[in-house]
Design a protein around this motif. Structure first.
Motif, PDB file in Angstrom:
ATOM      1  N   LEU A  15      91.372  48.003  11.516  1.00 57.93           N
ATOM      2  CA  LEU A  15      91.273  46.656  12.072  1.00 57.93           C
ATOM      3  C   LEU A  15      92.138  46.477  13.323  1.00 57.93           C
ATOM      4  O   LEU A  15      91.746  45.763  14.250  1.00 57.93           O
ATOM      5  CB  LEU A  15      91.598  45.622  11.006  1.00 57.93           C
ATOM      6  N   ILE A  16      93.270  47.141  13.376  1.00 62.32           N
ATOM      7  CA  ILE A  16      94.100  47.084  14.589  1.00 62.32           C
ATOM      8  C   ILE A  16      93.365  47.730  15.757  1.00 62.32           C
ATOM      9  O   ILE A  16      93.296  47.170  16.858  1.00 62.32           O
ATOM     10  CB  ILE A  16      95.478  47.747  14.354  1.00 62.32           C
ATOM     11  N   LYS A 109      85.217  34.437  24.142  1.00 62.78           N
ATOM     12  CA  LYS A 109      85.617  35.822  23.863  1.00 62.78           C
ATOM     13  C   LYS A 109      87.114  35.885  23.548  1.00 62.78           C
ATOM     14  O   LYS A 109      87.536  36.557  22.611  1.00 62.78           O
ATOM     15  CB  LYS A 109      85.302  36.717  25.053  1.00 62.78           C
ATOM     16  N   TRP A 110      87.904  35.160  24.340  1.00 63.70           N
ATOM     17  CA  TRP A 110      89.352  35.195  24.142  1.00 63.70           C
ATOM     18  C   TRP A 110      89.783  34.417  22.911  1.00 63.70           C
ATOM     19  O   TRP A 110      90.749  34.796  22.249  1.00 63.70           O
ATOM     20  CB  TRP A 110      90.085  34.753  25.406  1.00 63.70           C
ATOM     21  N   ILE A 111      89.062  33.364  22.568  1.00 64.69           N
ATOM     22  CA  ILE A 111      89.336  32.653  21.310  1.00 64.69           C
ATOM     23  C   ILE A 111      89.102  33.612  20.145  1.00 64.69           C
ATOM     24  O   ILE A 111      89.892  33.686  19.205  1.00 64.69           O
ATOM     25  CB  ILE A 111      88.450  31.387  21.179  1.00 64.69           C
ATOM     26  N   TYR A 112      87.996  34.374  20.213  1.00 62.88           N
ATOM     27  CA  TYR A 112      87.687  35.366  19.183  1.00 62.88           C
ATOM     28  C   TYR A 112      88.830  36.382  19.073  1.00 62.88           C
ATOM     29  O   TYR A 112      89.305  36.676  17.974  1.00 62.88           O
ATOM     30  CB  TYR A 112      86.368  36.071  19.523  1.00 62.88           C
ATOM     31  N   ALA A 113      89.272  36.915  20.215  1.00 62.69           N
ATOM     32  CA  ALA A 113      90.336  37.925  20.213  1.00 62.69           C
ATOM     33  C   ALA A 113      91.646  37.350  19.669  1.00 62.69           C
ATOM     34  O   ALA A 113      92.364  38.030  18.923  1.00 62.69           O
ATOM     35  CB  ALA A 113      90.545  38.469  21.628  1.00 62.69           C
ATOM     36  N   ILE A 114      91.956  36.106  20.004  1.00 64.32           N
ATOM     37  CA  ILE A 114      93.195  35.488  19.526  1.00 64.32           C
ATOM     38  C   ILE A 114      93.125  35.237  18.017  1.00 64.32           C
ATOM     39  O   ILE A 114      94.092  35.499  17.290  1.00 64.32           O
ATOM     40  CB  ILE A 114      93.484  34.186  20.311  1.00 64.32           C
ATOM     41  N   PHE A 116      91.315  36.903  15.924  1.00 67.43           N
ATOM     42  CA  PHE A 116      91.389  38.237  15.317  1.00 67.43           C
ATOM     43  C   PHE A 116      92.847  38.688  15.248  1.00 67.43           C
ATOM     44  O   PHE A 116      93.294  39.222  14.227  1.00 67.43           O
ATOM     45  CB  PHE A 116      90.549  39.229  16.132  1.00 67.43           C
ATOM     46  N   LEU A 117      93.595  38.468  16.320  1.00 63.18           N
ATOM     47  CA  LEU A 117      95.009  38.841  16.338  1.00 63.18           C
ATOM     48  C   LEU A 117      95.786  38.066  15.278  1.00 63.18           C
ATOM     49  O   LEU A 117      96.638  38.634  14.581  1.00 63.18           O
ATOM     50  CB  LEU A 117      95.600  38.610  17.731  1.00 63.18           C
TER      51      LEU A 117
END
Length: 145
Positions: A15-16, A109-114, A116-117
């Motif tokens: 996942l990382i 896209k960045w909301i998704y990445a954040i 996910f983080l």
């Protein structure tokens, strides 16, 4: 033999690396890193399911250790939160799979990445609690003869 300690590390790593692949795909606007991230995300999600199942099985004998019950419950709650978070992210990706690279607005896209983080942080805390049970309380540690 306890299967849980053997099954927890792979989903964490998968996942990382999945998150890193998603971010690279978003930055470079390339499909290949996104596809790799998607595959690793799917495998990591399957791994979390196996880790939770093995954890439930391996923790069944811990009822005689009341001093770690609160820690164990918090560890389980965080694991369930992790699988829910990564599952919802996977569903989001699945529903909008083609759009994630080509058509989605950059902010989504960045909301998704954040998110996910944040799910990775959630999973990391669950991992920390599991490590605390093993290294501070000796849960399911067997002495060498």
């Amino acid at each position: 033999m306890n299967f849980h300690p053997l099954s927890v590390h792979f989903p964490i790593a998968l996942l990382i690396v999945s998150w890193a692949c998603y971010v690279v795909g978003f930055i470079k606007k390339q499909d290949f890193p996104f596809k790799v991230g998607s595959l690793l995300h799917s495998l990591g999600l399957i791994g979390i399911v196996l880790a939770i199942i093995s954890g439930k099985i391996d923790s069944s004998g811990l009822t005689d250790m009341p001093h770690i019950q609160t820690l164990l419950r918090r560890h389980e709650l965080m694991a369930y939160g992790s699988i829910w978070s990564f599952g919802m992210l996977w569903l989001w990706k699945y529903v909008r799979h083609k759009a994630l690279i080509d058509k989605l607005p950059s902010w989504e896209k960045w909301i998704y990445a954040i998110i996910f983080l944040l799910a990775l942080v959630f999973m990391g805390y669950s991992s920390h609690l599991g490590g605390t049970m093993v290294y501070e309380f000796g849960v399911n540690v067997q002495s060498v003869p």
